[in-house]
Scaffold this motif. Structure first.
Motif, PDB file in Angstrom:
ATOM      1  N   ALA A  97      -9.087  -8.327  -4.579  1.00  0.00           N
ATOM      2  CA  ALA A  97      -7.830  -7.992  -3.909  1.00  0.00           C
ATOM      3  C   ALA A  97      -6.730  -8.931  -4.363  1.00  0.00           C
ATOM      4  O   ALA A  97      -6.989 -10.068  -4.762  1.00  0.00           O
ATOM      5  N   ALA A  98      -5.504  -8.438  -4.290  1.00  0.00           N
ATOM      6  CA  ALA A  98      -4.335  -9.243  -4.628  1.00  0.00           C
ATOM      7  C   ALA A  98      -3.340  -9.182  -3.480  1.00  0.00           C
ATOM      8  O   ALA A  98      -3.139  -8.125  -2.870  1.00  0.00           O
ATOM      9  N   GLY A  99      -2.724 -10.332  -3.211  1.00  0.00           N
ATOM     10  CA  GLY A  99      -1.787 -10.378  -2.107  1.00  0.00           C
ATOM     11  C   GLY A  99      -0.751 -11.459  -2.291  1.00  0.00           C
ATOM     12  O   GLY A  99      -0.803 -12.220  -3.263  1.00  0.00           O
ATOM     13  N   PRO A 100       0.175 -11.563  -1.357  1.00  0.00           N
ATOM     14  CA  PRO A 100       1.227 -12.571  -1.434  1.00  0.00           C
ATOM     15  C   PRO A 100       0.710 -13.962  -1.071  1.00  0.00           C
ATOM     16  O   PRO A 100      -0.452 -14.116  -0.694  1.00  0.00           O
ATOM     17  N   LEU A 101       1.576 -14.936  -1.113  1.00  0.00           N
ATOM     18  CA  LEU A 101       1.201 -16.324  -0.895  1.00  0.00           C
ATOM     19  C   LEU A 101       0.534 -16.542   0.472  1.00  0.00           C
ATOM     20  O   LEU A 101      -0.324 -17.399   0.637  1.00  0.00           O
ATOM     21  N   ILE A 102       0.936 -15.756   1.465  1.00  0.00           N
ATOM     22  CA  ILE A 102       0.401 -15.947   2.809  1.00  0.00           C
ATOM     23  C   ILE A 102      -0.985 -15.340   2.983  1.00  0.00           C
ATOM     24  O   ILE A 102      -1.623 -15.544   4.020  1.00  0.00           O
ATOM     25  N   ALA A 103      -1.448 -14.589   1.994  1.00  0.00           N
ATOM     26  CA  ALA A 103      -2.742 -13.904   2.139  1.00  0.00           C
ATOM     27  C   ALA A 103      -3.861 -14.924   2.305  1.00  0.00           C
ATOM     28  O   ALA A 103      -4.020 -15.841   1.496  1.00  0.00           O
ATOM     29  N   GLY A 104      -4.626 -14.721   3.357  1.00  0.00           N
ATOM     30  CA  GLY A 104      -5.708 -15.655   3.643  1.00  0.00           C
ATOM     31  C   GLY A 104      -7.042 -14.964   3.711  1.00  0.00           C
ATOM     32  O   GLY A 104      -7.476 -14.356   2.736  1.00  0.00           O
ATOM     33  N   SER A 105      -7.670 -14.996   4.877  1.00  0.00           N
ATOM     34  CA  SER A 105      -9.006 -14.439   5.020  1.00  0.00           C
ATOM     35  C   SER A 105      -9.023 -13.058   5.664  1.00  0.00           C
ATOM     36  O   SER A 105     -10.087 -12.487   5.884  1.00  0.00           O
ATOM     37  N   SER A 106      -7.868 -12.528   5.982  1.00  0.00           N
ATOM     38  CA  SER A 106      -7.802 -11.196   6.576  1.00  0.00           C
ATOM     39  C   SER A 106      -7.497 -10.161   5.508  1.00  0.00           C
ATOM     40  O   SER A 106      -6.558 -10.317   4.723  1.00  0.00           O
ATOM     41  N   SER A 107      -8.283  -9.103   5.490  1.00  0.00           N
ATOM     42  CA  SER A 107      -8.062  -8.057   4.487  1.00  0.00           C
ATOM     43  C   SER A 107      -6.703  -7.394   4.651  1.00  0.00           C
ATOM     44  O   SER A 107      -6.149  -6.863   3.687  1.00  0.00           O
ATOM     45  N   GLU A 108      -6.157  -7.438   5.845  1.00  0.00           N
ATOM     46  CA  GLU A 108      -4.861  -6.810   6.089  1.00  0.00           C
ATOM     47  C   GLU A 108      -3.720  -7.525   5.373  1.00  0.00           C
ATOM     48  O   GLU A 108      -2.630  -6.963   5.242  1.00  0.00           O
ATOM     49  N   GLU A 109      -3.961  -8.728   4.921  1.00  0.00           N
ATOM     50  CA  GLU A 109      -2.919  -9.516   4.263  1.00  0.00           C
ATOM     51  C   GLU A 109      -2.833  -9.224   2.764  1.00  0.00           C
ATOM     52  O   GLU A 109      -1.988  -9.786   2.082  1.00  0.00           O
ATOM     53  N   TYR A 110      -3.709  -8.366   2.270  1.00  0.00           N
ATOM     54  CA  TYR A 110      -3.749  -8.062   0.842  1.00  0.00           C
ATOM     55  C   TYR A 110      -3.185  -6.669   0.589  1.00  0.00           C
ATOM     56  O   TYR A 110      -3.431  -5.737   1.347  1.00  0.00           O
ATOM     57  N   ASP A 111      -2.447  -6.552  -0.513  1.00  0.00           N
ATOM     58  CA  ASP A 111      -1.738  -5.306  -0.796  1.00  0.00           C
ATOM     59  C   ASP A 111      -2.476  -4.384  -1.768  1.00  0.00           C
ATOM     60  O   ASP A 111      -2.259  -3.172  -1.754  1.00  0.00           O
ATOM     61  N   HIS A 112      -3.296  -4.972  -2.622  1.00  0.00           N
ATOM     62  CA  HIS A 112      -3.907  -4.187  -3.685  1.00  0.00           C
ATOM     63  C   HIS A 112      -5.405  -4.457  -3.740  1.00  0.00           C
ATOM     64  O   HIS A 112      -5.842  -5.604  -3.549  1.00  0.00           O
TER      65      HIS A 112
END
Length: 123
Positions: A97-112
């Motif tokens: 998965a890829a996400g913004p800087l704030i992406a942590g351990s929650s799948s909801e924080e990832y965009d791709h």
């Protein structure tokens, strides 16, 4: 358009090792965090590890700490997950998965997300 393609899944016995790779294209500066998640049958998707593509800082789920290693290749958009001392409970489909800087351990924080690759560990 961001595309993530995983490779390297397979079948291994308890105590064995496997390496996964995530080949990314179309990433932008906003896709700073690359992560690995997994989902076993009947269970929710869970965080495994993440890496910051700029600072190379990493973090891991407690269940894999000391056994798995996530890494990002310098200057490239490939993220790997080296899995050692595998256990039957590691059996799952593994997703990149890829996400913004704030992406942590929650799948909801990832965009791709990639399509996933199966990892099976026999007892």
């Amino acid at each position: 358009q961001v595309q993530l393609v995983e490779s390297g899944g397979g079948y291994v016995q308890t105590g064995g090792s496997l390496g996964l790779a995530c080949f990314a294209s179309g990433l932008t500066v906003s896709n700073t965090i690359m992560g690995w998640f997994r989902q076993a049958p009947g269970k929710e998707r869970e965080f495994v590890a993440r890496v910051n593509r700029i600072t190379y800082s990493t973090s891991y789920a407690d269940s894999v700490k000391g056994r798995f290693t996530i890494s990002a290749e310098i200057g490239k958009t490939t993220v790997s997950l080296q899995m050692d001392s595998l256990k039957p409970e590691d059996t799952a489909v593994y997703y990149c998965a890829a996400g913004p800087l704030i992406a942590g351990s929650s799948s909801e924080e990832y965009d791709h997300w990639g399509q996933g690759t199966q990892v099976t560990v026999s007892s």
